[in-house]
Write a protein that holds these residues in place. Structure first.
Motif, short mmCIF file in Angstrom:
data_model
loop_
_atom_site.label_atom_id
_atom_site.label_comp_id
_atom_site.label_asym_id
_atom_site.label_seq_id
_atom_site.Cartn_x
_atom_site.Cartn_y
_atom_site.Cartn_z
N SER A 160 0.83 -1.21 0.00
CA SER A 160 0.00 0.00 0.00
C SER A 160 0.87 1.26 0.00
CB SER A 160 -0.94 0.02 1.21
OG SER A 160 -0.22 0.21 2.43
N ILE A 161 2.17 1.08 0.23
CA ILE A 161 3.15 2.16 0.15
C ILE A 161 3.83 2.04 -1.21
CG2 ILE A 161 5.17 3.24 1.21
CD1 ILE A 161 2.76 3.16 3.06
N TYR A 162 3.52 2.96 -2.12
CA TYR A 162 4.10 2.85 -3.46
C TYR A 162 4.16 4.20 -4.15
CZ TYR A 162 -0.70 2.97 -5.38
OH TYR A 162 -1.99 3.32 -5.71
N MET A 163 4.89 4.21 -5.27
CA MET A 163 5.02 5.40 -6.11
C MET A 163 4.71 5.02 -7.55
SD MET A 163 8.30 7.95 -6.75
CE MET A 163 9.41 6.63 -7.26
N ARG A 164 3.82 5.76 -8.17
CA ARG A 164 3.52 5.56 -9.59
C ARG A 164 4.46 6.44 -10.42
NH1 ARG A 164 -1.72 6.60 -9.59
NH2 ARG A 164 -2.28 4.39 -9.45
N ILE A 165 5.00 5.87 -11.50
CA ILE A 165 5.96 6.57 -12.36
C ILE A 165 5.37 6.65 -13.76
CG2 ILE A 165 8.30 6.58 -13.31
CD1 ILE A 165 9.11 4.77 -10.95
N GLU A 166 5.24 7.87 -14.28
CA GLU A 166 4.73 8.08 -15.63
C GLU A 166 5.69 8.98 -16.41
OE1 GLU A 166 0.36 9.04 -15.78
OE2 GLU A 166 0.62 9.16 -13.60
N GLU B 121 0.52 18.12 -2.42
CA GLU B 121 0.28 17.05 -1.45
C GLU B 121 -1.02 17.27 -0.68
OE1 GLU B 121 3.67 15.11 0.83
OE2 GLU B 121 2.84 16.49 2.32
N VAL B 122 -1.71 16.16 -0.38
CA VAL B 122 -2.91 16.21 0.45
C VAL B 122 -2.84 15.07 1.46
CG1 VAL B 122 -4.37 17.28 -1.31
CG2 VAL B 122 -4.24 14.78 -1.16
N GLU B 123 -3.67 15.18 2.50
CA GLU B 123 -3.79 14.13 3.50
C GLU B 123 -5.24 13.68 3.59
OE1 GLU B 123 -2.38 15.29 7.30
OE2 GLU B 123 -0.28 15.47 6.68
N SER B 124 -5.40 12.41 3.92
CA SER B 124 -6.73 11.84 4.16
C SER B 124 -6.58 10.82 5.28
CB SER B 124 -7.29 11.18 2.90
OG SER B 124 -8.55 10.59 3.15
N GLY B 125 -6.90 11.24 6.51
CA GLY B 125 -6.65 10.38 7.66
C GLY B 125 -5.16 10.18 7.84
N ASP B 126 -4.71 8.92 7.86
CA ASP B 126 -3.28 8.62 7.97
C ASP B 126 -2.59 8.56 6.62
OD1 ASP B 126 -3.37 8.45 10.73
OD2 ASP B 126 -3.87 6.30 10.73
N THR C 261 3.53 9.94 -8.48
CA THR C 261 2.45 10.00 -7.49
C THR C 261 2.79 9.01 -6.38
OG1 THR C 261 0.88 10.42 -9.29
CG2 THR C 261 -0.04 9.94 -7.12
N MET C 262 2.98 9.54 -5.17
CA MET C 262 3.37 8.71 -4.02
C MET C 262 2.19 8.49 -3.09
SD MET C 262 6.92 10.67 -3.07
CE MET C 262 8.13 11.07 -4.32
N PHE C 263 2.07 7.27 -2.62
CA PHE C 263 1.04 6.91 -1.65
C PHE C 263 1.75 6.39 -0.40
CE2 PHE C 263 -0.77 6.69 -5.84
CZ PHE C 263 -2.04 7.24 -5.70
N THR C 264 1.78 7.20 0.64
CA THR C 264 2.48 6.83 1.87
C THR C 264 1.56 7.07 3.07
OG1 THR C 264 3.46 9.04 2.06
CG2 THR C 264 4.74 7.38 0.89
N LYS C 265 2.09 6.84 4.27
CA LYS C 265 1.33 7.07 5.50
C LYS C 265 2.17 7.93 6.45
CE LYS C 265 -1.19 2.70 5.08
NZ LYS C 265 -2.47 3.35 4.70
N ASP D 247 6.75 7.28 6.36
CA ASP D 247 7.05 8.38 5.45
C ASP D 247 8.21 8.01 4.53
OD1 ASP D 247 7.33 10.73 4.13
OD2 ASP D 247 7.99 11.91 5.85
N TYR D 248 7.89 7.31 3.45
CA TYR D 248 8.90 6.89 2.48
C TYR D 248 9.02 7.88 1.32
CZ TYR D 248 9.48 2.28 4.63
OH TYR D 248 9.78 1.25 5.48
N ARG D 249 8.46 9.07 1.48
CA ARG D 249 8.47 10.03 0.38
C ARG D 249 9.89 10.37 -0.08
NH1 ARG D 249 5.87 15.11 2.42
NH2 ARG D 249 7.18 14.49 4.19
N ASP D 250 10.77 10.64 0.86
CA ASP D 250 12.14 11.01 0.49
C ASP D 250 12.87 9.84 -0.15
OD1 ASP D 250 14.19 13.04 0.43
OD2 ASP D 250 15.25 11.91 1.97
N ALA D 251 12.61 8.63 0.31
CA ALA D 251 13.21 7.43 -0.30
C ALA D 251 12.75 7.30 -1.75
CB ALA D 251 12.84 6.19 0.50
N PHE D 252 11.44 7.47 -1.98
CA PHE D 252 10.92 7.41 -3.34
C PHE D 252 11.56 8.49 -4.21
CE2 PHE D 252 6.87 5.31 -1.65
CZ PHE D 252 7.18 4.09 -2.22
N LEU D 253 11.66 9.69 -3.68
CA LEU D 253 12.19 10.80 -4.46
C LEU D 253 13.66 10.57 -4.83
CD1 LEU D 253 11.77 13.55 -5.75
CD2 LEU D 253 12.30 14.61 -3.54
#
Length: 203
Positions: free
Chosen positions: A111-117, A157-162, A180-184, A188-194
């Motif tokens: 459920s923690i993933y990044m879409r690449i286009e 960036e937006v938040e929805s609950g966690d 497009t990153m989907f994290t919690k 917080d794996y955003r920096d790793a994805f980036l």
């Protein structure tokens, strides 16, 4: 003629004879040849401009997760779905999602993933940004700038609950990308994805 003049003349003549016999020095003898480097690195090369950029099979990447600095080994992976390669850390996996879209997901929690286009070279960034914001507004009206080190790009960036949904546009002329990153909040794996996305190379 002095004895020193005769001596230097003899040495010069001897050096000339040796050169003529093939005792030359190759200035590039100690430099690795491109073909051997390609072989050592599994033949992985990428074309950028008019020069071949040789990519090693692995490299270490540094990132921050929930305020903690980390470093992991990443391995060069090539997409089977889009014309690009990038370095992927061991705890992630690159997979095709659908034509024109790949995902890079956390193996222990997909459920923690990044879409690449990959986008077209003549992409209209105004149109893409408008589309990104419209999609994010369907989740939350409060759109913010992500606190990430984005080079030559923009982020929303937006938040929805966690859940945290982050869209990043990397405006590289040679390889424009929409991420497009989907994290919690607690993952917080955003920096790793980036950091992995920054190693992306088209071709």
């Amino acid at each position: 003629m002095t004895c020193w003049t005769r001596y230097i003349g003899c040495v010069t003549f001897a050096a000339f004879l040796l050169t003529g016999c093939g005792t030359t020095t190759d200035e590039n003898a100690d430099e690795p040849q491109e073909d051997s480097i390609k072989e050592e690195n599994g033949g992985n090369t990428s074309q950028r401009g008019n020069r071949n950029k040789i990519r090693l099979m692995e490299q270490n990447l540094q990132y921050t997760m929930n305020g903690e600095a980390k470093e992991k080994t990443a391995f060069l992976k090539k997409s089977d779905n889009q014309p690009f390669s990038l370095y992927v850390m061991q705890q992630f996996k690159l997979s095709a999602e659908e034509p024109g879209k790949d995902i890079l997901f956390l193996i222990e929690d997909d459920s923690i993933y990044m879409r690449i286009e990959l986008l077209k070279a003549d992409v209209s960034w105004d149109d893409v940004e408008e589309n990104v914001q419209d999609q994010l507004k369907s989740i939350s009206e409060t759109i913010r700038d992500p606190s990430l080190d984005i080079e030559s790009g923009t982020g929303f960036e937006v938040e929805s609950g966690d859940d945290v949904i982050t869209s990043i546009l990397l405006k590289d002329e040679k390889a424009p990308v929409r991420l497009t990153m989907f994290t919690k909040k607690d993952k917080d794996y955003r920096d790793a994805f980036l950091e992995m996305a920054k190693t992306l190379m088209k071709g």
